[in-house]
Scaffold this active site. Structure first.
Site, PDB file in Angstrom:
ATOM      1  N   LYS A  19       0.846  -1.198   0.000  1.00 29.36           N
ATOM      2  CA  LYS A  19       0.000   0.000   0.000  1.00 29.36           C
ATOM      3  C   LYS A  19       0.880   1.246   0.000  1.00 29.36           C
ATOM      4  O   LYS A  19       1.906   1.288   0.685  1.00 29.36           O
ATOM      5  CB  LYS A  19      -0.902  -0.022   1.237  1.00 29.36           C
ATOM      6  CG  LYS A  19      -1.960   1.078   1.269  1.00 29.36           C
ATOM      7  CD  LYS A  19      -2.853   0.935   2.499  1.00 29.36           C
ATOM      8  CE  LYS A  19      -3.983   1.951   2.517  1.00 29.36           C
ATOM      9  NZ  LYS A  19      -4.851   1.789   3.700  1.00 29.36           N
ATOM     10  N   SER A  52      -9.725   1.670   2.533  1.00 30.88           N
ATOM     11  CA  SER A  52      -8.838   2.457   1.707  1.00 30.88           C
ATOM     12  C   SER A  52      -7.769   1.639   0.974  1.00 30.88           C
ATOM     13  O   SER A  52      -7.203   2.123   0.005  1.00 30.88           O
ATOM     14  CB  SER A  52      -8.146   3.526   2.559  1.00 30.88           C
ATOM     15  OG  SER A  52      -7.312   2.945   3.533  1.00 30.88           O
ATOM     16  N   SER A  91      -9.967  -0.761   6.754  1.00 28.33           N
ATOM     17  CA  SER A  91      -9.336  -0.559   5.445  1.00 28.33           C
ATOM     18  C   SER A  91      -8.557  -1.747   4.882  1.00 28.33           C
ATOM     19  O   SER A  91      -8.143  -1.705   3.729  1.00 28.33           O
ATOM     20  CB  SER A  91      -8.412   0.660   5.489  1.00 28.33           C
ATOM     21  OG  SER A  91      -9.166   1.833   5.400  1.00 28.33           O
TER      22      SER A  91
END
Lengths: 472, 100
Positions: A73, A148, A172
């Site tokens: 990420k 996210s 997330s």
């Protein structure tokens, strides 16, 4: 099409079916073919220069992820490479060091394919708020992949990476895993170091793996966890082998099903799958108990006071002076104001504003302090429940993936998507989402969430693995 | 509903400046979120201690000894200081805050 797990690649290496270079090249080729449409990766990284010399061998105990290609990420630092956190404010930021989790993955022999798309500064649950455009769900490219960590989930689901790292402040990791039909694990708060993670809400943030299977999640967690002198919230706990108990039957295990989870807003197709999966657990010999989490209905409101408060403090570091987007101005104050106003997108601004409001003079007691007290009650509900049961189960999200753009103009409606995931972050508990089949109406994946007591990831992963074997 | 003055005051505290359409939007969004969180007033929290973090750790200390995990080098200096918009030698340059 390749559909590898960590375990299947390791098996391939040991049989001599392919080399680390061949595996890495396969994944890079596939990224080249489909990333333009999916937008899962923001940055692709060069392969290790010596990858051609990585000789066929089985990963030994010092390198449990030897030759396994991972996606990271884009809020986790990899030295010398760009880290944007999905935000214009860090559009050109070059990481000055490796995050602790990156150091650990390197040591374990993993390779890094690239950095994945995410909501702006990790705020959102659709990946639509990314400054670099939305990621699409690989199962249906009209749909959101969740967020996210949407880029990480899409990458694993589309076979663009064997596993990925995400960060989970209110769901997330688990929510995008649910939307994309893969496994997402949020470890206990304090398990995994956040050194080198762009901070969002520091009493909530936790890094976790997105994988194809519970076994892979256990393998990655083995590598990630442990005390770190650079993150004083990491606990000095003996680290157990999370893969050790996976095959142990779960007969007799006490499983709690909170009655509050089955509420208005839970879609019929999700409820149907969740109840069917609970039946499966019963079939495996688990003792199913209806339990109550009386303060569950207050969790989301508590979360949306506390997280913006921590966000407004953490994001004050983006000032246009040290790094990140900067607008040249005559005065220091104008430099701050102009740089921040240009750099932050709408969702970070909304949360910074909410947080500044909740923490401002005259409102602190009514909002922030009140919410921290309710947080204590929510934690106590879980403590009481774990006196009676070993794990708690329910849905990961109230509905399956929805269309890109469908809820973008209604922040409160989007916040409600987090209703089942945020209570764990408030209480610091570990949770995992595993796919439990597709919804009858949408034909999109439904996530089944398993929650364990603090630091009991072993039981969590065992239940996930046993269930997985029976959901196939 | 929040007033213009309230939104402007919070923006100033947060070191943000808002365009008119942003202000309108935030007024609406923040008001609906603040209405939603009002629900917490229904919870009786008398006698409850606030929970600021969940590990139970108190005062994480370490021995005060020099360490060298990040030896300074030109490369590290460039990554740490070199990304500031204005630098001089090994320092970050900022606009003056005192009037001459």
């Amino acid at each position: 099409m390749i559909n590898h797990t960590i375990a299947s690649i390791q098996e391939g290496f040991s049989r001599g079916s392919f080399s680390p270079q061949e595996i890495l090249d396969d994944y890079r080729k596939r990224i080249g073919e489909v990333n333009k449409n999916l937008n899962a990766f923001l940055t692709l990284l060069d392969p290790p220069s010596d990858i051609g010399n990585w000789k066929m061998e089985t990963g030994n105990s010092e390198s449990p992820l030897w030759g396994i290609p991972a996606a990271i990420k884009d809020n986790i630092l990899i030295e010398g490479t760009r880290t944007t956190a999905g935000s214009n404010i860090l559009k050109n930021y070059i990481s000055s060091y490796d995050a602790t989790v990156i150091k650990k993955l390197r040591q374990a022999g993993a390779t890094f394919l690239g950095k994945t798309n995410m909501d702006d500064a990790a705020m959102g649950n659709t990946t639509e708020s990314s400054a670099f455009g939305p990621t699409k769900n690989p199962l249906d490219d009209k749909m959101i992949p969740g967020g996210s960590s949407g880029g990480s989930a899409a990458a694993v689901a589309a076979n663009l990476a064997v596993f990925a790292l995400g960060s989970d402040t209110g769901g997330s990791v688990r929510q995008p895993a649910a939307m994309c039909g893969i496994v997402g694990l949020k470890p206990t708060y304090g398990r995994v170091s956040r050194h080198g993670l762009i901070a969002m809400a520091s009493s909530f943030d936790q890094i976790g793996p997105l994988t194809k299977t519970a076994r892979d999640a256990a393998t990655v967690l083995n590598v990630l966890c442990g005390h770190d002198i650079f993150d004083s919230t990491t606990v000095q706990k003996e680290v157990v082998d999370f893969t050790a108990n996976l095959e142990k039957p779960i007969k007799g295990l006490r499983v709690g099903v909170p009655k509050e989870f089955f509420r208005a807003g839970l879609s019929a197709e999700v409820e149907e799958k969740i109840r069917a999966t609970v039946k499966k657990l019963e079939g495996l010999g688990c003792i199913i108990k209806e339990i109550s989490l009386p303060n569950f209905e207050y969790a989301l409101a508590t979360y949306y006071i506390l997280v913006p408060s921590e966000v407004s403090a953490n994001l004050s570091r983006f000032d246009g002076i040290r790094y990140g987007h900067s607008v040249k101005s005559d005065s220091l104050l104008e430099t701050y104001i102009q740089s921040r106003s240009e750099g932050f997108g709408p969702e970070p601004k909304r949360r910074i504003m909410l947080g500044a409001y909740a923490l401002s003079a005259g409102y602190y007691d009514a909002y922030y302090l009140k919410a921290q007290k309710v947080r204590a009650l929510i934690k106590k509900d879980f403590d009481d429940a774990f006196e009676r049961v070993d794990v708690i189960v329910g849905p990961t999200t109230p509905s399956t993936a929805f269309k890109i753009g469908e809820k973008i103009d209604d922040p409160l409606a989007l916040y409600l998507e987090d209703i089942y995931t945020v209570p764990l972050n408030l209480a610091g508990l570990p949770g995992i989402s595993i796919p439990c089949g597709n919804g009858a109406k949408s034909n999109m994946p439904v996530g089944f969430q398993i929650i364990a007591n603090s630091f009991d990831e072993q039981t969590l992963l065992r239940v996930a693995h046993q269930l997985e074997q029976n959901l196939k | 509903m929040l007033t213009d003055a309230e939104v402007e005051k919070i923006a100033a505290l947060a070191r943000l400046t808002l365009k008119d359409d942003e202000k309108e939007r935030l007024k609406k969004d923040m008001s609906s979120i603040l209405d939603y969180v009002e629900t917490l007033n229904k919870v009786d929290t008398s006698g409850v201690e606030p929970l600021y973090q969940t590990t139970g750790l108190v005062n994480a200390t370490r021995t005060d000894e020099p360490r060298n995990e990040f030896p300074m080098s030109e490369k590290l200096n460039e990554l740490l200081i070199g990304q500031a918009p204005q630098t001089k030698d090994r320092f970050i340059k900022v606009p003056s805050i005192l009037k001459k």
